[in-house]
Scaffold this motif. Structure first.
Motif, PDB file in Angstrom:
ATOM      1  N   GLU A 221      -1.777  11.702  13.657  1.00 49.00           N
ATOM      2  CA  GLU A 221      -1.552  11.598  12.558  1.00 49.00           C
ATOM      3  C   GLU A 221      -1.667  10.542  12.541  1.00 49.00           C
ATOM      4  O   GLU A 221      -2.019   9.536  13.714  1.00 49.00           O
ATOM      5  CB  GLU A 221      -0.518  11.838  12.451  1.00 49.00           C
ATOM      6  N   LYS A 222      -1.979   9.962  11.155  1.00 52.25           N
ATOM      7  CA  LYS A 222      -2.012   7.883  10.668  1.00 52.25           C
ATOM      8  C   LYS A 222      -0.861   8.124   9.955  1.00 52.25           C
ATOM      9  O   LYS A 222      -0.368   9.183   9.418  1.00 52.25           O
ATOM     10  CB  LYS A 222      -3.321   7.857   9.825  1.00 52.25           C
ATOM     11  N   ILE A 223      -0.297   6.878  10.602  1.00 50.84           N
ATOM     12  CA  ILE A 223       1.332   6.315   9.437  1.00 50.84           C
ATOM     13  C   ILE A 223       1.425   5.292   9.361  1.00 50.84           C
ATOM     14  O   ILE A 223       0.340   4.384  10.147  1.00 50.84           O
ATOM     15  CB  ILE A 223       1.993   6.406  10.631  1.00 50.84           C
TER      16      ILE A 223
ATOM     17  N   ASN B  45       3.638  -1.309  21.341  1.00 46.33           N
ATOM     18  CA  ASN B  45       3.796   0.131  21.712  1.00 46.33           C
ATOM     19  C   ASN B  45       3.273   1.219  21.242  1.00 46.33           C
ATOM     20  O   ASN B  45       3.161   2.186  21.948  1.00 46.33           O
ATOM     21  CB  ASN B  45       5.533  -0.094  22.487  1.00 46.33           C
ATOM     22  N   ILE B  46       2.976   1.087  19.995  1.00 48.57           N
ATOM     23  CA  ILE B  46       2.733   2.199  19.112  1.00 48.57           C
ATOM     24  C   ILE B  46       1.092   2.887  19.497  1.00 48.57           C
ATOM     25  O   ILE B  46       0.067   1.743  19.472  1.00 48.57           O
ATOM     26  CB  ILE B  46       2.750   2.093  17.378  1.00 48.57           C
ATOM     27  N   ALA B  47       1.010   3.840  19.939  1.00 46.34           N
ATOM     28  CA  ALA B  47      -0.654   3.685  20.475  1.00 46.34           C
ATOM     29  C   ALA B  47      -0.782   5.816  19.336  1.00 46.34           C
ATOM     30  O   ALA B  47      -1.811   6.218  19.650  1.00 46.34           O
ATOM     31  CB  ALA B  47      -0.482   4.636  21.686  1.00 46.34           C
ATOM     32  N   LEU B  48      -1.205   4.425  18.288  1.00 45.90           N
ATOM     33  CA  LEU B  48      -1.377   5.637  17.229  1.00 45.90           C
ATOM     34  C   LEU B  48      -2.525   5.173  15.888  1.00 45.90           C
ATOM     35  O   LEU B  48      -2.306   3.387  16.202  1.00 45.90           O
ATOM     36  CB  LEU B  48      -0.351   6.266  16.648  1.00 45.90           C
ATOM     37  N   ASP B  49      -3.125   5.418  15.235  1.00 44.26           N
ATOM     38  CA  ASP B  49      -4.065   5.449  14.378  1.00 44.26           C
ATOM     39  C   ASP B  49      -2.716   5.015  12.726  1.00 44.26           C
ATOM     40  O   ASP B  49      -1.799   6.126  12.716  1.00 44.26           O
ATOM     41  CB  ASP B  49      -5.262   6.040  13.246  1.00 44.26           C
ATOM     42  N   CYS B  50      -2.518   3.531  13.157  1.00 48.01           N
ATOM     43  CA  CYS B  50      -1.019   2.894  11.641  1.00 48.01           C
ATOM     44  C   CYS B  50      -1.823   1.957  10.841  1.00 48.01           C
ATOM     45  O   CYS B  50      -2.130   1.681  11.536  1.00 48.01           O
ATOM     46  CB  CYS B  50      -0.149   3.050  12.823  1.00 48.01           C
ATOM     47  N   GLU B  51      -0.696   1.639  10.041  1.00 51.41           N
ATOM     48  CA  GLU B  51      -1.349   0.427   9.266  1.00 51.41           C
ATOM     49  C   GLU B  51       1.053   0.126   8.980  1.00 51.41           C
ATOM     50  O   GLU B  51       1.073   0.712   9.690  1.00 51.41           O
ATOM     51  CB  GLU B  51      -1.220   1.245   7.609  1.00 51.41           C
ATOM     52  N   ILE B  52       0.589  -0.948   8.698  1.00 52.48           N
ATOM     53  CA  ILE B  52       1.785  -1.311   8.425  1.00 52.48           C
ATOM     54  C   ILE B  52       2.338  -2.570   7.270  1.00 52.48           C
ATOM     55  O   ILE B  52       1.135  -3.576   7.219  1.00 52.48           O
ATOM     56  CB  ILE B  52       2.107  -2.678   9.947  1.00 52.48           C
ATOM     57  N   SER B  53       3.187  -2.611   6.329  1.00 49.21           N
ATOM     58  CA  SER B  53       3.423  -3.636   5.609  1.00 49.21           C
ATOM     59  C   SER B  53       4.881  -3.574   5.520  1.00 49.21           C
ATOM     60  O   SER B  53       5.320  -3.506   6.658  1.00 49.21           O
ATOM     61  CB  SER B  53       2.735  -1.946   3.346  1.00 49.21           C
ATOM     62  N   PHE B  54       4.887  -4.559   4.815  1.00 45.82           N
ATOM     63  CA  PHE B  54       6.765  -4.811   4.631  1.00 45.82           C
ATOM     64  C   PHE B  54       7.074  -5.290   3.259  1.00 45.82           C
ATOM     65  O   PHE B  54       6.602  -5.545   2.473  1.00 45.82           O
ATOM     66  CB  PHE B  54       6.890  -6.511   4.999  1.00 45.82           C
TER      67      PHE B  54
ATOM     68  N   ILE C 228       1.477   4.613  -0.253  1.00 42.28           N
ATOM     69  CA  ILE C 228       1.580   5.766   1.197  1.00 42.28           C
ATOM     70  C   ILE C 228       1.944   7.343   0.095  1.00 42.28           C
ATOM     71  O   ILE C 228       2.072   7.793   1.166  1.00 42.28           O
ATOM     72  CB  ILE C 228       3.300   5.158   0.760  1.00 42.28           C
ATOM     73  N   LYS C 229       1.145   7.012  -1.087  1.00 37.73           N
ATOM     74  CA  LYS C 229       0.839   8.708  -1.681  1.00 37.73           C
ATOM     75  C   LYS C 229      -0.347  10.096   0.187  1.00 37.73           C
ATOM     76  O   LYS C 229      -1.101   9.352  -0.270  1.00 37.73           O
ATOM     77  CB  LYS C 229      -0.006   9.014  -2.380  1.00 37.73           C
ATOM     78  N   ASP C 230       1.067  10.887   0.059  1.00 35.43           N
ATOM     79  CA  ASP C 230       0.120  11.687   0.958  1.00 35.43           C
ATOM     80  C   ASP C 230       0.273  11.367   2.572  1.00 35.43           C
ATOM     81  O   ASP C 230      -0.680  11.846   3.517  1.00 35.43           O
ATOM     82  CB  ASP C 230      -1.009  12.385   0.409  1.00 35.43           C
ATOM     83  N   LYS C 231       0.822  10.335   3.121  1.00 34.81           N
ATOM     84  CA  LYS C 231       1.083   9.664   3.804  1.00 34.81           C
ATOM     85  C   LYS C 231       2.428   9.643   4.607  1.00 34.81           C
ATOM     86  O   LYS C 231       3.001  10.218   3.700  1.00 34.81           O
ATOM     87  CB  LYS C 231       0.237   8.464   3.800  1.00 34.81           C
ATOM     88  N   HIS C 232       2.280   9.437   5.878  1.00 30.34           N
ATOM     89  CA  HIS C 232       4.001   9.531   6.909  1.00 30.34           C
ATOM     90  C   HIS C 232       4.317   8.232   6.592  1.00 30.34           C
ATOM     91  O   HIS C 232       3.220   6.937   7.578  1.00 30.34           O
ATOM     92  CB  HIS C 232       3.111   9.677   8.006  1.00 30.34           C
ATOM     93  N   VAL C 233       4.867   7.627   6.318  1.00 33.98           N
ATOM     94  CA  VAL C 233       5.878   6.518   6.104  1.00 33.98           C
ATOM     95  C   VAL C 233       7.043   6.317   7.096  1.00 33.98           C
ATOM     96  O   VAL C 233       7.900   7.528   7.738  1.00 33.98           O
ATOM     97  CB  VAL C 233       6.243   5.926   5.087  1.00 33.98           C
ATOM     98  N   VAL C 234       6.637   5.230   7.974  1.00 31.00           N
ATOM     99  CA  VAL C 234       8.612   5.039   8.943  1.00 31.00           C
ATOM    100  C   VAL C 234       8.939   4.186   8.517  1.00 31.00           C
ATOM    101  O   VAL C 234       8.294   2.958   8.698  1.00 31.00           O
ATOM    102  CB  VAL C 234       7.738   5.386  10.391  1.00 31.00           C
ATOM    103  N   ILE C 235       9.921   3.725   7.932  1.00 28.71           N
ATOM    104  CA  ILE C 235      10.980   2.795   7.441  1.00 28.71           C
ATOM    105  C   ILE C 235      10.937   2.156   9.190  1.00 28.71           C
ATOM    106  O   ILE C 235      11.902   3.067  10.003  1.00 28.71           O
ATOM    107  CB  ILE C 235      11.742   2.810   6.616  1.00 28.71           C
ATOM    108  N   LEU C 236      11.087   1.018   9.101  1.00 27.52           N
ATOM    109  CA  LEU C 236      11.468  -0.187   9.714  1.00 27.52           C
ATOM    110  C   LEU C 236      12.820  -1.225   9.767  1.00 27.52           C
ATOM    111  O   LEU C 236      12.660  -1.624   8.727  1.00 27.52           O
ATOM    112  CB  LEU C 236      10.384  -0.840  11.075  1.00 27.52           C
TER     113      LEU C 236
ATOM    114  N   THR D  37       3.594  11.807   2.216  1.00 30.38           N
ATOM    115  CA  THR D  37       3.871  13.363   3.124  1.00 30.38           C
ATOM    116  C   THR D  37       5.208  13.143   3.700  1.00 30.38           C
ATOM    117  O   THR D  37       6.094  14.160   3.479  1.00 30.38           O
ATOM    118  CB  THR D  37       2.881  13.446   4.331  1.00 30.38           C
ATOM    119  N   SER D  38       5.984  12.102   4.256  1.00 25.53           N
ATOM    120  CA  SER D  38       7.585  11.677   5.401  1.00 25.53           C
ATOM    121  C   SER D  38       7.603  10.960   4.831  1.00 25.53           C
ATOM    122  O   SER D  38       6.969   9.928   4.959  1.00 25.53           O
ATOM    123  CB  SER D  38       7.032  12.790   6.565  1.00 25.53           C
ATOM    124  N   VAL D  39       9.267  10.700   5.694  1.00 26.32           N
ATOM    125  CA  VAL D  39       9.724   9.628   5.158  1.00 26.32           C
ATOM    126  C   VAL D  39      10.710   9.703   6.238  1.00 26.32           C
ATOM    127  O   VAL D  39      11.237  10.518   5.828  1.00 26.32           O
ATOM    128  CB  VAL D  39      10.706   8.694   3.997  1.00 26.32           C
ATOM    129  N   GLU D  40      10.741   8.901   7.772  1.00 27.20           N
ATOM    130  CA  GLU D  40      11.258   9.106   8.572  1.00 27.20           C
ATOM    131  C   GLU D  40      12.397   7.542   8.602  1.00 27.20           C
ATOM    132  O   GLU D  40      11.316   6.539   8.112  1.00 27.20           O
ATOM    133  CB  GLU D  40      11.284   9.199  10.017  1.00 27.20           C
TER     134      GLU D  40
END
Length: 175
Positions: free
Chosen positions: A35-37, A56-65, A90-98, A121-124
């Motif tokens: 997945e892309k997050i 340490n993340i081995a995924l296709d990802c973006e970061i924002s603040f 972030i529409k239709d994307k997996h989001v992980v709040i840090l 799509t999801s928020v964790e």
């Protein structure tokens, strides 16, 4: 360590912090394999956690603040103010709040309302530190580095009066 009028003692070593970050990253890598997050770091406190986690993340990802504020000195004001909002789509994307630390859950509630109206799509939530005894929110973090008691801490991005963020270790207040 002394910051202004407060004394602090070593609580979590750099080694323990980094070990827990790798464990959180491994869980995220497994859960989002293929997945892309988008990671959304919460400034100012989570900048160090976000940087070390991303290594340490081995995924296709973006970061924002985003930047929100709820603390004054050593306690929460009970109100969360949005200082810098989310500018990434972030529409239709997996989001992980840090988050650096989750205590009352008040900030998370504000963040969920900021993010949810953009139809992800999801928020964790991934947090370095979690105070389960202080948590009163409805969105507990899914990814937790270290559970800690409800005491005031500083260091590794966490501050007291905007000072102390630049340490590699985390310190607990002694008075």
């Amino acid at each position: 360590m002394q910051i202004e009028d407060k004394k602090f003692e070593l609580y979590l070593s750099e080694e323990r912090i980094q070990e827990s970050i790798k464990e959180v990253a491994n869980r995220i890598n497994e859960d989002y394999k293929g997945e892309k997050i988008i990671f959304v770091g919460v400034l100012n406190g989570a900048f160090m956690f976000a940087a070390d986690l991303m290594k340490n993340i081995a995924l296709d990802c973006e970061i924002s603040f985003v930047k929100v504020s709820s603390y004054k000195g050593t306690s929460s004001t009970g109100q969360v103010h949005e200082l810098i909002g989310l500018s990434t789509d972030i529409k239709d994307k997996h989001v992980v709040i840090l988050e650096d630390i989750v205590d009352s859950g008040l900030t998370l509630s504000k963040l969920y309302s900021m993010i949810d109206h953009n139809s992800p799509t999801s928020v964790e939530v991934a947090t370095l530190l979690y105070k389960p005894d202080a948590f009163k929110g409805k969105y507990p973090p899914k990814y937790v580095g270290i559970e800690i008691p409800n005491k005031f801490i500083v260091g590794y991005g966490l501050d007291y009066l905007e000072q102390g963020r630049n340490t590699r270790d985390i310190y607990q207040i002694t008075e």
